[in-house]
Design an enzyme around this catalytic site. Structure first.
Site, PDB file in Angstrom:
ATOM      1  N   PRO A   2       0.828  -1.210   0.000  1.00 46.04           N
ATOM      2  CA  PRO A   2       0.000   0.000   0.000  1.00 46.04           C
ATOM      3  C   PRO A   2       0.864   1.263   0.000  1.00 46.04           C
ATOM      4  O   PRO A   2       1.877   1.340   0.688  1.00 46.04           O
ATOM      5  CB  PRO A   2      -0.798  -0.123   1.303  1.00 46.04           C
ATOM      6  CG  PRO A   2      -0.788  -1.581   1.613  1.00 46.04           C
ATOM      7  CD  PRO A   2       0.533  -2.083   1.126  1.00 46.04           C
ATOM      8  N   GLU A   3       0.464   2.234  -0.807  1.00 46.44           N
ATOM      9  CA  GLU A   3       1.172   3.504  -0.868  1.00 46.44           C
ATOM     10  C   GLU A   3       0.273   4.583  -0.271  1.00 46.44           C
ATOM     11  O   GLU A   3      -0.751   4.295   0.340  1.00 46.44           O
ATOM     12  CB  GLU A   3       1.591   3.790  -2.310  1.00 46.44           C
ATOM     13  CG  GLU A   3       2.537   2.721  -2.852  1.00 46.44           C
ATOM     14  CD  GLU A   3       2.998   2.975  -4.274  1.00 46.44           C
ATOM     15  OE1 GLU A   3       2.986   4.138  -4.723  1.00 46.44           O
ATOM     16  OE2 GLU A   3       3.394   2.004  -4.951  1.00 46.44           O
ATOM     17  N   LYS A  61       3.290   6.717   3.960  1.00 46.54           N
ATOM     18  CA  LYS A  61       2.655   5.395   3.996  1.00 46.54           C
ATOM     19  C   LYS A  61       2.491   4.867   5.416  1.00 46.54           C
ATOM     20  O   LYS A  61       2.093   3.721   5.607  1.00 46.54           O
ATOM     21  CB  LYS A  61       3.505   4.403   3.189  1.00 46.54           C
ATOM     22  CG  LYS A  61       3.612   4.762   1.718  1.00 46.54           C
ATOM     23  CD  LYS A  61       4.443   3.773   0.950  1.00 46.54           C
ATOM     24  CE  LYS A  61       5.923   3.937   1.200  1.00 46.54           C
ATOM     25  NZ  LYS A  61       6.748   3.060   0.337  1.00 46.54           N
ATOM     26  N   ARG A 279      12.775  -4.675  -8.159  1.00 49.77           N
ATOM     27  CA  ARG A 279      11.383  -4.337  -8.470  1.00 49.77           C
ATOM     28  C   ARG A 279      11.273  -4.238  -9.984  1.00 49.77           C
ATOM     29  O   ARG A 279      12.119  -4.722 -10.719  1.00 49.77           O
ATOM     30  CB  ARG A 279      10.987  -3.009  -7.824  1.00 49.77           C
ATOM     31  CG  ARG A 279      11.281  -2.924  -6.336  1.00 49.77           C
ATOM     32  CD  ARG A 279      10.748  -1.637  -5.764  1.00 49.77           C
ATOM     33  NE  ARG A 279      11.310  -1.356  -4.443  1.00 49.77           N
ATOM     34  CZ  ARG A 279      10.912  -0.368  -3.670  1.00 49.77           C
ATOM     35  NH1 ARG A 279       9.963   0.460  -4.078  1.00 49.77           N
ATOM     36  NH2 ARG A 279      11.460  -0.181  -2.474  1.00 49.77           N
TER      37      ARG A 279
END
Length: 297
Positions: A2-3, A61, A279
């Site tokens: 989650p950002e 965050k 990533r």
């Protein structure tokens, strides 16, 4: 992971459903969920029981709820319950009659007998803890988060200071966007989206950005996260939901992230995916070319 928009959606739900309520009891169903509590689960339960939850706060965050009352021991300088959502953490407000979720880790019941707060985490990378807050801080910011920069949606965010600090860094632009001590809340998804909107390659040296380019990048980061927030954030699976268990829908509007081989919505060139720092980075090879390094601005 989650950002900022996803965490802000959860924060708003907590502010609406649990602020001002007093904790009647706490049940820890998995010790890993409170592993960040130095003194263990019993201390977590003792510090929360009998406290009144304040209005949930967020920095980037990171999410926390200020505490007041007996368990919080305000004479020691104030405490807050910090929530790390990790990869799959969920803070759900549920009626007590709703069956327990398969991966329920922590339950908070309240003296008013209303809906309970549940922490659900399939992968157990997230967790809860009661931490000491910064002395005299009205937001109850936990000491462990004091080094985290403010985020672009914070009214106290200093645009000019960010632009200057960004251009002074000796790194590349995506690395800088993910540096939570420089700007918080921007994760991999929204970094790629902001860079696409700004026509900047992820490996562009920050020192080569002009002031106008840096300002445009900040504006685009702010705009894309505001747009995501308006539709409840980005959900790629059932792991990210708001406090009512509802998914977000911004994944439908992503221009770069996750669109490998799909046409760029600006020029039609196929979006590419590149491995980057364990990533992925998604970019348009035509719109986001690596420029020759230049300075000034």
């Amino acid at each position: 992971m989650p950002e900022l928009p996803e965490v802000e959606v959860v924060r708003r739900g907590l502010a609406n459903w649990v602020a001002g309520r007093t904790v009647a009891g706490v049940e820890v169903l998995h010790p890993r969920a409170v592993r960040r509590q130095p003194a263990g689960a019993a201390d977590f339960v003792a510090r929360l029981t009998g406290t009144t939850l304040g209005t949930a706060q967020r920095r980037g965050k990171y999410l926390w709820v200020p505490l007041s009352g007996s368990g919080a021991r305000p004479e020691a300088g104030g405490f807050s319950m910090i929530g790390h959502l990790g990869m799959s953490g969920q803070l759900l407000v549920q009626d007590a009659a709703v069956p327990d979720e398969t991966h329920l880790r922590v339950r908070l019941r309240f003296t008013d007998g209303g809906r309970e707060l549940r922490f659900v985490d399939q992968r157990t990378f997230g967790g809860l803890a009661v931490e000491e807050a910064e002395d005299g801080d009205p937001e109850g910011t936990p000491v462990s988060l004091a080094h985290i920069a403010r985020d672009p949606l914070d009214p106290r965010f200093d645009d000019a200071a960010f632009v200057a600090a960004l251009r002074a860094r000796r790194t590349t632009v995506k690395r800088a966007l993910l540096d939570q001590t420089l700007i918080s809340g921007v994760g991999n998804i929204y970094a790629d989206e902001a860079l696409w909107r700004s026509r900047l390659h992820y490996d562009r040296p920050t020192a080569s950005l002009t002031r106008p380019q840096a300002a445009v990048l900040l504006a685009n980061a702010r705009d894309v996260m505001t747009a995501a927030l308006a539709v409840g954030g980005t959900s790629f699976d059932s792991l990210y939901v708001n406090v009512n268990g509802e998914s977000g829908y911004f994944s439908r509007d992503l221009d770069a992230y996750g669109r490998d081989h799909e046409p760029c919505r600006r020029c039609g060139t196929a979006i590419r995916r590149a491995a980057w720092m364990n990533r992925s980075s998604y970019f348009c090879p035509r719109c986001q070319r690596v420029p020759r390094v230049r300075t000034g601005g």
